[in-house]
Design an enzyme around this catalytic site. Structure first.
Site, PDB file in Angstrom:
ATOM      1  CG  HIS A   5       1.543  21.128  -2.436  1.00  0.00           C
ATOM      2  ND1 HIS A   5       1.618  22.729  -2.931  1.00  0.00           N
ATOM      3  CD2 HIS A   5       1.127  21.254  -1.361  1.00  0.00           C
ATOM      4  CE1 HIS A   5       0.728  23.177  -2.035  1.00  0.00           C
ATOM      5  NE2 HIS A   5       0.901  22.330  -0.995  1.00  0.00           N
ATOM      6  N   GLY A   6       4.838  18.886  -5.046  1.00  0.00           N
ATOM      7  CA  GLY A   6       5.403  17.531  -5.447  1.00  0.00           C
ATOM      8  C   GLY A   6       5.831  17.715  -7.079  1.00  0.00           C
TER       9      GLY A   6
END
Length: 461
Positions: free
Chosen positions: A316-317
């Site tokens: 996600h990041g």
């Protein structure tokens, strides 16, 4: 270019649909591909060769993988996923590694930050699933590069998902007829998603930003900020997914549903079956199960679960806060599994729902925070370290339209629990909702004129 923008709605999309309608059936995939590459180049032309090269690599190695025999198949598979995976690791995680090394004292002060191409994570996951599915024999390699690149690059899901697998669209890539009903349904889905994004998610965005900018938030400030972000994130990403599904239907391609009332879940495993379904199922099929799943006993199954969720968080990041968010959910899922295996009694509906939602919302605090200082600040605020009531600064940032959106968002989250007492009443409610689609979309267009375009939250992933 953002779907929820006038340039897309009044320029790009009409030109695309006109071109798609005019060309012959055999040129329709090429038309989708050309406009998809134009769509991506609109953001950064210099990154277009990257996604083209990944598509070309995956297509070519897929053809080779299908004909490989014996032990050579595994080597070809490794080669097939190597370039997409290396591209993801460099563009997404080089900055995280460099920053961590600098923090540890490494002499990298002259490090130049690497720009992350939008949508790379979704693009790479699609390429990997295609190669693995050919290796497993669940799909045949696509003989046409145009067809494969159309699947990979279709602008509807190119930059923020859903994570579409080739086998879901393979048949319709070969042949599809125009269906007026599908086109109408797709248009309606797009309009409703557009309205969700503008009227709900983007209205709540300034409130969330204000809450995270406070230097000493109170418990009420922090709680309301987390609630606003919980709704903003859901309606932002659900809106994008709905618009992507709608765009696919307009051209006869069916993308998977990505949400199924996730905030009504009664457990974390139930939540992950309902939230970002295309990603959670991808992690299960291409990471958790290859690691061994739960086939090697309870302890190994729990370890595999923690690894899967930690890597899912990092997907996600490129931040350690995302990995900790993944581990937070991994630990929750592990405790839930241990609870079930010990034969513990099921919790009452209201208790199971409240605990699940509270756990998810605390996780969103990690998900949204930009640094560990923000995490500590918001968690400390929830315990009342800076008082319990709304602070004057946050009260000044809280507008009436945002309060309306908070209440409306909660109503929409819990609306699926409503069951009309009579079938005829249900049909009337459904017809009313369909009649409201156009007015609500026009209202969203009008509201958009007074705002700057807000990118989708999942663009950063």
């Amino acid at each position: 270019m953002v779907f929820a923008s006038t340039s897309f709605v009044f320029l790009f999309l009409p030109l695309f649909l006109l071109a798609y309608a005019v060309v012959g059936r055999r040129w329709r995939n090429l038309t989708i591909l050309a406009f998809s590459w134009l769509f991506y180049a609109w953001w950064r032309l210099d990154f277009l060769p990257l996604i083209v090269s990944i598509a070309l690599w995956s297509w070519a190695t897929g053809r080779r993988l299908e004909t490989a025999q014996g032990g050579k198949r595994r080597r070809v598979l490794i080669v097939a996923i190597a370039w997409p995976l290396l591209a993801l690791l460099w563009f997404k995680y080089a900055n995280l590694l460099a920053g961590s090394l600098i923090w540890l004292g490494a002499p990298l002060s002259g490090w130049q930050a690497v720009v992350l191409p939008i949508g790379l994570s979704f693009f790479v996951f699609g390429a990997i699933s295609y190669s693995v599915d050919i290796y497993r024999g669940t799909v045949a390699a696509e003989p046409s590069f145009i067809n494969y690149a159309t699947y990979q690059s279709m602008f509807g899901h190119l930059v923020a998902g859903p994570v579409v697998r080739y086998k879901w669209v393979a048949q319709r890539l070969q042949w599809r007829a125009f269906d007026r009903g599908e086109f109408a349904a797709g248009t309606e889905r797009f309009m409703l998603g557009f309205a969700q994004k503008i009227l709900l998610a983007d209205t709540l965005a300034p409130l969330v930003d204000s809450g995270y900018r406070l230097s000493a938030p109170s418990a009420a400030d922090s709680a309301l900020t987390v609630l606003a972000y919980t709704l903003q994130l859901y309606f932002d990403f659900a809106a994008y997914s709905s618009m992507a599904i709608g765009l696919g239907l307009m051209v006869g391609l069916k993308f998977p549903e990505n949400f199924n009332t996730p905030y009504l879940s009664l457990s974390l495993s139930d939540f992950w079956r309902r939230w970002h379904i295309s990603l959670s199922s991808w992690l299960r099929d291409y990471l958790y199960i290859p690691l061994g799943g739960n086939r090697q006993g309870l302890v190994r199954g729990c370890i595999n679960l923690l690894i899967t969720m930690a890597l899912g968080g990092l997907w996600h990041g490129a931040s350690w806060t995302f990995m900790v968010w993944g581990l937070w959910h991994g630990l929750g899922l592990t405790v839930e599994r241990l609870w079930r295996t010990r034969g513990a009694p099921a919790l009452p509906f209201w208790c199971a729902h409240a605990l699940t939602l509270l756990f998810v919302m605390l996780g969103w605090l990690l998900f949204r925070a930009q640094s560990w200082n923000e995490v500590a600040l918001m968690l400390g605020a929830l315990t009342g370290g800076n008082g319990w009531g709304l602070s004057p600064a946050f009260s000044a940032a809280l507008h009436a339209n945002q309060m309306i959106c908070l209440l409306l968002g909660l109503v929409l989250v819990y609306l699926p629990l409503y069951r009309a007492p009579l079938p005829r009443m249900s049909q009337r409610v459904l017809r009313l909702a369909r009649w409201l689609t156009l007015p609500v979309w026009l209202l969203a267009l009008w509201v958009l004129q007074g705002r700057t375009v807000v990118p989708f939250l999942y663009f950063q992933f």
